[in-house]
Design an enzyme around this catalytic site. Structure first.
Site, short mmCIF file in Angstrom:
data_model
loop_
_atom_site.label_atom_id
_atom_site.label_comp_id
_atom_site.label_asym_id
_atom_site.label_seq_id
_atom_site.Cartn_x
_atom_site.Cartn_y
_atom_site.Cartn_z
N HIS A 70 -7.56 -5.71 -0.20
CA HIS A 70 -6.31 -5.01 0.07
C HIS A 70 -5.36 -5.84 0.92
O HIS A 70 -4.14 -5.76 0.75
CB HIS A 70 -6.64 -3.69 0.77
CG HIS A 70 -5.54 -2.68 0.71
ND1 HIS A 70 -4.93 -2.30 -0.47
CD2 HIS A 70 -4.95 -1.95 1.70
CE1 HIS A 70 -4.02 -1.38 -0.22
NE2 HIS A 70 -4.00 -1.16 1.08
N ASP A 113 -9.83 -5.34 -4.37
CA ASP A 113 -9.25 -4.30 -3.52
C ASP A 113 -10.12 -3.05 -3.52
O ASP A 113 -10.36 -2.45 -4.57
CB ASP A 113 -7.84 -3.97 -4.01
CG ASP A 113 -7.00 -3.24 -2.97
OD1 ASP A 113 -7.57 -2.43 -2.21
OD2 ASP A 113 -5.78 -3.47 -2.94
N SER A 141 0.83 -1.20 0.00
CA SER A 141 0.00 0.00 0.00
C SER A 141 0.87 1.25 0.00
O SER A 141 1.67 1.46 -0.91
CB SER A 141 -0.96 -0.06 1.19
OG SER A 141 -1.98 0.90 1.07
#
Length: 271
Positions: free
Chosen positions: A250, A222, A98
């Site tokens: 995610h 996601d 991320s």
């Protein structure tokens, strides 16, 4: 083994060094708003395969020092350089999740791939976390502003909501609380200031600097960093490999942990 590495005057980063000291090093960079503990289910297994797993708490997060300043991608990538040099690491697999993926990309550009042999981008918040002209993916700047405001007003509730977005597959209530607790170890202002970087920083120009083998790992479901992010990165990073997780969101390294651990190991071995 956990210890702190000073990265500048008055600022030390907490590091966990797990696995054989002579093993192939994997340096994990966590995303917003967590810390190195989010990779627990990699630390459990990858050292059994001979890997040396190094988890870092970014400044402001986890057990690292929490200065009032220094939350740009440039500074955060500079901190990673100090960790690599202090530990004397070479032939590193740099694995960023991320926001950590965005920081890893900035590291590759800003530090000329210093001591990095391969790059693993896990649901990376790149090339831009927010929407813009000719880029309809991700959050709007106003939506990120709302996250920042929630950080200042009710951070536990924000983390609970974020946990629901993070995992596509069902998680237990205790696991969700564990996730929230990880986020609460950060300083509130660190959580807010890194969200500003997520909102404003762009990585389009950094991508051309990546010349090492790159694996892109992304879940199709996601809801934080849409799957299109991974598709764009795959198209723009020369000769990258794309690992797609059909049913993961995610938190792919947890929800598809066995497959992810296998894929990451395979990517390292083949490159």
């Amino acid at each position: 083994m956990g210890f702190k590495i000073p990265v500048e005057s008055g600022v030390g980063l907490y590091v966990e060094d797990i696995g054989p000291s002579d093993g192939q090093p994997i340096l994990f960079i966590h995303g917003w708003p967590l810390n190195h503990e989010c990779f627990e289910y990699q630390y459990n297994q990858l050292p059994k395969l001979g890997y040396r797993c190094i988890g870092v708490d970014l400044r402001g997060f986890g057990k690292s020092d929490k200065p009032w300043f220094g939350y740009t991608y440039d500074q955060l990538s500079d901190d990673i350089r100090v960790v690599i040099d202090t530990l004397g690491l070479n032939n590193v697999t740099l694995a960023g999740h991320s926001m950590g993926g965005a920081i890893a990309i900035r590291y590759m550009a800003r530090h000329q791939e210093h001591h990095i042999a391969r790059l693993a981008l896990l649901a990376a918040a790149a090339p831009s976390f927010t929407k813009g002209p000719n880029y309809p993916y991700g959050m709007t700047k106003a939506e990120v502003d709302d996250l920042i405001q929630q950080t200042y007003t009710d951070r536990p509730a924000l983390l609970g909501t974020f946990a629901d977005l993070f995992f596509e597959k069902p998680i237990s209530d205790p696991f969700k609380q564990w996730f929230i607790n990880i986020g609460l170890t950060a300083a509130g202002y660190s959580t807010a200031y890194t969200a500003v970087s997520l909102r404003d920083e762009k990585l389009w120009e950094d991508l051309a600097s990546i010349q090492v083998p790159t694996g892109i790992f992304h879940g199709k479901q996601d809801k934080v960093c849409p799957f299109e992010f991974g598709e764009i990165l795959h198209a723009m990073i020369y000769s990258s490999s794309f690992y797609v997780y059909e049913d993961s969101g995610h938190g792919l390294f947890y929800c598809d942990q066995d497959q992810f651990n296998y894929d990451l190991s395979s990517f390292i071995e083949k490159s």
